[in-house]
Design an enzyme around this catalytic site. Sequence first.
Site, PDB file in Angstrom:
ATOM      1  CB  ALA A 156      49.023  38.687  42.596  1.00  0.00           C
ATOM      2  N   GLY A 157      48.187  38.027  39.410  1.00  0.00           N
ATOM      3  CA  GLY A 157      47.139  38.369  38.997  1.00  0.00           C
ATOM      4  C   GLY A 157      45.930  39.861  38.511  1.00  0.00           C
ATOM      5  CG  HIS A 210      35.310  29.595  41.976  1.00  0.00           C
ATOM      6  ND1 HIS A 210      34.938  30.730  41.576  1.00  0.00           N
ATOM      7  CD2 HIS A 210      33.639  29.683  43.195  1.00  0.00           C
ATOM      8  CE1 HIS A 210      34.043  31.061  41.827  1.00  0.00           C
ATOM      9  NE2 HIS A 210      33.173  30.486  42.657  1.00  0.00           N
ATOM     10  CG  HIS A 269      51.693  41.521  41.318  1.00  0.00           C
ATOM     11  ND1 HIS A 269      52.084  39.853  41.387  1.00  0.00           N
ATOM     12  CD2 HIS A 269      51.324  41.725  41.802  1.00  0.00           C
ATOM     13  CE1 HIS A 269      52.895  40.343  41.869  1.00  0.00           C
ATOM     14  NE2 HIS A 269      53.146  41.027  42.722  1.00  0.00           N
ATOM     15  N   PRO A 270      53.041  39.705  37.786  1.00  0.00           N
ATOM     16  CG  PRO A 270      55.151  40.573  38.544  1.00  0.00           C
ATOM     17  CD  PRO A 270      53.693  40.665  38.398  1.00  0.00           C
TER      18      PRO A 270
END
Lengths: 298, 298
Positions: free
Chosen positions: B168-169, B79, B165-166
């Site tokens: 969490a994207g 997905h 975010h390193p």
Amino acid sequence: MPKLLECALNLSEGRRESVISTIVEVAQGVRVLDVSSDADHNRTVLTFVGSPAAVAEAAFRITAQATELIDMKQHHGAHPRMGAVDVIPFVPLDEATMEEAIAVARQVGQRLGEELGIPVYLYEEAATQPARRNLADVRQGEYEGLARKLADPAWKPDFGPPRPHPTAGATAVGARVFLVAYNVNLGTSDMDVARTVARALRARTGGLRHVKALAVKLAERQQVQVSMNVVDPFQTPLYRVLEMVKMEAARYGAPVVGSEIVGLVPLAVLLETTRYYLQLEGFRADQVLETRLWSGEQ
Amino acid sequence: MPKLLECALNLSEGRRESVISTIVEVAQGVRVLDVSSDADHNRTVLTFVGSPAAVAEAAFRITAQATELIDMKQHHGAHPRMGAVDVIPFVPLDEATMEEAIAVARQVGQRLGEELGIPVYLYEEAATQPARRNLADVRQGEYEGLARKLADPAWKPDFGPPRPHPTAGATAVGARVFLVAYNVNLGTSDMDVARTVARALRARTGGLRHVKALAVKLAERQQVQVSMNVVDPFQTPLYRVLEMVKMEAARYGAPVVGSEIVGLVPLAVLLETTRYYLQLEGFRADQVLETRLWSGEQ
């Protein structure tokens, strides 16, 4: 969902507001959904809902209170009646069964007889004899004919003494399914069409098993109405009623121009109609978002 | 009824059960309706409901927890996704308004940016620019393309730093109405008929405003299906969808043989369908018995 019973208790008092409110206040531990008084009928229908135990206790306390505040010797009104608390029907909701409603009817009937000295007839699903199923038969003769009726061995009460309570008369306690009041309007002013369609729908004259129907004139709209009680809308669903009205009225060139549900209707009754018209496969009530929000489940 | 928001939060983890359950446990003060994980997609949809404040707090805490337990550098799945908590849509229920859902989306987005350092795009009804309404456009490029996208001035995030975010994207936070998944089965095995009907129904190709549709083969049943998302079932009611499918399919001699609602549907959507088919006049939702039983009113 939890087990719930509805009770639509009929009080023989529709005029003295202070008496009605004093009696309604006794309904503790249940949710009062509606209080409808009619001065001509001199009668109030008090609808409440709760657990079987809570509904049974409330019905008992209301009757005890009504016995003190209503004197049937003084009561006059247009509606047939035989007691201060005239009728106490228990209706199973949600996961409650008819057996549970019947058990509560018997338990409340017994307490009314033993603790309050009121003669009680069990009716409808709670009846102990076929002749007592129909409320109209049980109430035949009304309050004024009670002493004679109770003395007749065929009409010995199910609970309580075989003579009227001095102020409260007698009470019919029963169990039945939820009924829906459903009216269909026809695009004609011809009352003969409404009468013919009502006759075609009515169970008594060969129509649908759970339909009571009569013809009504809607003078302002220049329309006529087939006014119905669907006394078991779970077995005789609303879509079948509407489609049969359409079918019979079409014979006289009269279209259905609208319909109305009067008062409350259980969700399950509406879902069956939705399933029919949308041709739904495998649709469950718990797919209705609100049933998840309001249920006790996590 | 009270003001409620639903949140269908999409987590980029559909395989490690202990991680999923640790994250779900953080959802306090709300009612968790559903947790659906898909291993191929490596994704979980967590659906919960509560007051606007409770839903906002739960969405924030879940994201904080997910940021510690999910590392997007290690994530693979079928997905499209760009963040550990990939999408957070808020849906107004009952008496809550879209404005309130939008306000919660902005408030949660701001906290994700400021307190967790996650870049946030607001989408759908909460979008600050037309180019950001469509979630597929916002997510275009996915996690792997995030650093470049965030550096583009046209894609400066609504909240948080202009860099991933390193672990969490980035996260898309939005507000939308409740959508209903609705499928109609046709009595033919001819996929061309299903494709033609799907095209006739689909908003993008001239059909109904809020319908997304595609053709699906039901091999075992030797039938075909028009599989739809009705993305605003309040404006485009289900009866209109069904009747239009009937109308278009009839042109090719194919009857509607059934339909299905997948997952949850708001009561109001079903009532509108009942009103149409029964030609009901003046029917209100509070005539449904259960709305009285479960509402907070007395």
